[in-house]
Design a protein around this motif. Structure first.
Motif, PDB file in Angstrom:
ATOM      1  N   ARG A 226       0.843  -1.204   0.000  1.00 29.57           N
ATOM      2  CA  ARG A 226       0.000   0.000   0.000  1.00 29.57           C
ATOM      3  C   ARG A 226       0.877   1.252   0.000  1.00 29.57           C
ATOM      4  N   PRO A 227       1.514   1.558  -1.136  1.00 28.24           N
ATOM      5  CA  PRO A 227       2.377   2.743  -1.191  1.00 28.24           C
ATOM      6  C   PRO A 227       1.613   4.050  -1.004  1.00 28.24           C
ATOM      7  N   ASP A 228       0.280   4.002  -1.117  1.00 27.09           N
ATOM      8  CA  ASP A 228      -0.546   5.192  -0.920  1.00 27.09           C
ATOM      9  C   ASP A 228      -0.839   5.466   0.559  1.00 27.09           C
ATOM     10  N   ALA A 229      -0.543   4.523   1.426  1.00 33.85           N
ATOM     11  CA  ALA A 229      -0.899   4.640   2.843  1.00 33.85           C
ATOM     12  C   ALA A 229       0.054   5.597   3.558  1.00 33.85           C
ATOM     13  N   LEU A 230      -0.494   6.700   4.013  1.00 34.29           N
ATOM     14  CA  LEU A 230       0.279   7.692   4.757  1.00 34.29           C
ATOM     15  C   LEU A 230      -0.141   7.647   6.221  1.00 34.29           C
ATOM     16  N   VAL A 231       0.783   7.987   7.102  1.00 28.60           N
ATOM     17  CA  VAL A 231       0.472   8.053   8.533  1.00 28.60           C
ATOM     18  C   VAL A 231       0.657   9.500   8.964  1.00 28.60           C
ATOM     19  N   GLN A 232      -0.444  10.090   9.436  1.00 31.56           N
ATOM     20  CA  GLN A 232      -0.406  11.479   9.901  1.00 31.56           C
ATOM     21  C   GLN A 232      -0.399  11.504  11.423  1.00 31.56           C
ATOM     22  N   PHE A 233       0.537  12.230  11.983  1.00 35.13           N
ATOM     23  CA  PHE A 233       0.637  12.408  13.434  1.00 35.13           C
ATOM     24  C   PHE A 233       0.241  13.838  13.778  1.00 35.13           C
ATOM     25  N   ASP A 234      -0.713  13.957  14.685  1.00 34.41           N
ATOM     26  CA  ASP A 234      -1.122  15.264  15.189  1.00 34.41           C
ATOM     27  C   ASP A 234      -0.681  15.366  16.638  1.00 34.41           C
ATOM     28  N   LEU A 235       0.040  16.424  16.950  1.00 33.40           N
ATOM     29  CA  LEU A 235       0.543  16.668  18.301  1.00 33.40           C
ATOM     30  C   LEU A 235      -0.265  17.806  18.906  1.00 33.40           C
ATOM     31  N   LEU A 236      -0.945  17.506  20.010  1.00 34.94           N
ATOM     32  CA  LEU A 236      -1.841  18.463  20.640  1.00 34.94           C
ATOM     33  C   LEU A 236      -1.405  18.726  22.073  1.00 34.94           C
ATOM     34  N   THR A 237      -1.546  19.953  22.505  1.00 35.85           N
ATOM     35  CA  THR A 237      -1.236  20.283  23.892  1.00 35.85           C
ATOM     36  C   THR A 237      -2.171  19.503  24.796  1.00 35.85           C
ATOM     37  N   GLY A 238      -1.580  18.769  25.728  1.00 35.87           N
ATOM     38  CA  GLY A 238      -2.361  17.933  26.639  1.00 35.87           C
ATOM     39  C   GLY A 238      -2.238  18.399  28.065  1.00 35.87           C
ATOM     40  N   ARG A 239      -2.631  17.506  28.958  1.00 37.11           N
ATOM     41  CA  ARG A 239      -2.574  17.794  30.387  1.00 37.11           C
ATOM     42  C   ARG A 239      -1.131  17.755  30.871  1.00 37.11           C
ATOM     43  N   GLY A 240      -0.449  18.861  30.805  1.00 40.78           N
ATOM     44  CA  GLY A 240       0.920  18.931  31.282  1.00 40.78           C
ATOM     45  C   GLY A 240       1.927  18.322  30.323  1.00 40.78           C
ATOM     46  N   GLY A 241       1.525  18.040  29.099  1.00 36.78           N
ATOM     47  CA  GLY A 241       2.434  17.438  28.127  1.00 36.78           C
ATOM     48  C   GLY A 241       1.861  17.556  26.724  1.00 36.78           C
ATOM     49  N   THR A 242       2.096  16.534  25.938  1.00 34.09           N
ATOM     50  CA  THR A 242       1.634  16.518  24.557  1.00 34.09           C
ATOM     51  C   THR A 242       0.866  15.235  24.292  1.00 34.09           C
ATOM     52  N   ASP A 243      -0.303  15.355  23.676  1.00 27.99           N
ATOM     53  CA  ASP A 243      -1.078  14.198  23.245  1.00 27.99           C
ATOM     54  C   ASP A 243      -0.730  13.911  21.790  1.00 27.99           C
ATOM     55  N   LEU A 244      -0.578  12.638  21.481  1.00 26.39           N
ATOM     56  CA  LEU A 244      -0.263  12.223  20.115  1.00 26.39           C
ATOM     57  C   LEU A 244      -1.433  11.425  19.561  1.00 26.39           C
ATOM     58  N   ARG A 245      -1.887  11.799  18.373  1.00 25.83           N
ATOM     59  CA  ARG A 245      -2.926  11.045  17.669  1.00 25.83           C
ATOM     60  C   ARG A 245      -2.383  10.732  16.284  1.00 25.83           C
ATOM     61  N   TRP A 246      -2.505   9.466  15.877  1.00 26.11           N
ATOM     62  CA  TRP A 246      -2.095   9.125  14.518  1.00 26.11           C
ATOM     63  C   TRP A 246      -3.297   8.671  13.727  1.00 26.11           C
ATOM     64  N   THR A 247      -3.266   8.974  12.424  1.00 24.94           N
ATOM     65  CA  THR A 247      -4.358   8.639  11.530  1.00 24.94           C
ATOM     66  C   THR A 247      -3.772   8.016  10.276  1.00 24.94           C
ATOM     67  N   LEU A 248      -4.334   6.895   9.866  1.00 24.34           N
ATOM     68  CA  LEU A 248      -3.928   6.244   8.620  1.00 24.34           C
ATOM     69  C   LEU A 248      -4.749   6.840   7.492  1.00 24.34           C
ATOM     70  N   LEU A 249      -4.078   7.347   6.469  1.00 24.70           N
ATOM     71  CA  LEU A 249      -4.734   7.937   5.306  1.00 24.70           C
ATOM     72  C   LEU A 249      -4.470   7.033   4.107  1.00 24.70           C
ATOM     73  N   VAL A 250      -5.529   6.492   3.511  1.00 20.84           N
ATOM     74  CA  VAL A 250      -5.389   5.599   2.351  1.00 20.84           C
ATOM     75  C   VAL A 250      -6.396   5.971   1.273  1.00 20.84           C
ATOM     76  N   GLU A 251      -6.069   5.618   0.057  1.00 20.66           N
ATOM     77  CA  GLU A 251      -6.983   5.784  -1.064  1.00 20.66           C
ATOM     78  C   GLU A 251      -7.867   4.545  -1.165  1.00 20.66           C
ATOM     79  N   GLU A 252      -8.923   4.623  -1.953  1.00 23.61           N
ATOM     80  CA  GLU A 252      -9.777   3.458  -2.234  1.00 23.61           C
ATOM     81  C   GLU A 252      -8.987   2.476  -3.083  1.00 23.61           C
ATOM     82  N   PRO A 253      -9.195   1.197  -2.932  1.00 25.33           N
ATOM     83  CA  PRO A 253     -10.064   0.535  -1.975  1.00 25.33           C
ATOM     84  C   PRO A 253      -9.414   0.497  -0.592  1.00 25.33           C
ATOM     85  N   LEU A 254     -10.262   0.530   0.418  1.00 32.04           N
ATOM     86  CA  LEU A 254      -9.771   0.455   1.790  1.00 32.04           C
ATOM     87  C   LEU A 254      -9.131  -0.902   2.029  1.00 32.04           C
TER      88      LEU A 254
END
Length: 74
Positions: free
Chosen positions: A19-47
């Motif tokens: 799946r060369p189209d599969a990207l991983v996006q990391f969002d860094l958000l200010t959290g409770r006294g630190g940083t929260d990390l959320r990752w999201t897999l971004l892919v094209e069709e077909p899933l």
């Protein structure tokens, strides 16, 4: 790495030859006294099917969570 918007977002290129189209996006958000990390897999069709989705989730979990713990000696 494809995109880096310091200090809030990073996008990795694909880690999977199937799946060369599969990207991983990391969002860094200010959290409770630190940083929260959320990752999201971004892919094209077909899933990806359930099996490949599970493999991708496990691989990212290992890269991000387990390897990070190892750097702290846990």
């Amino acid at each position: 790495m494809i995109v880096a918007e310091s200090p809030s977002r990073v996008v990795w290129s694909s880690l999977w030859a199937r799946r060369p189209d599969a990207l991983v996006q990391f969002d860094l958000l200010t959290g409770r006294g630190g940083t929260d990390l959320r990752w999201t897999l971004l892919v094209e069709e077909p899933l990806p099917d359930e099996s490949l989705t599970g493999h991708i989730r496990k691989r990212i979990g290992t890269l991000i969570n387990a390897n990070l713990r190892y750097t702290y000696g846990q």
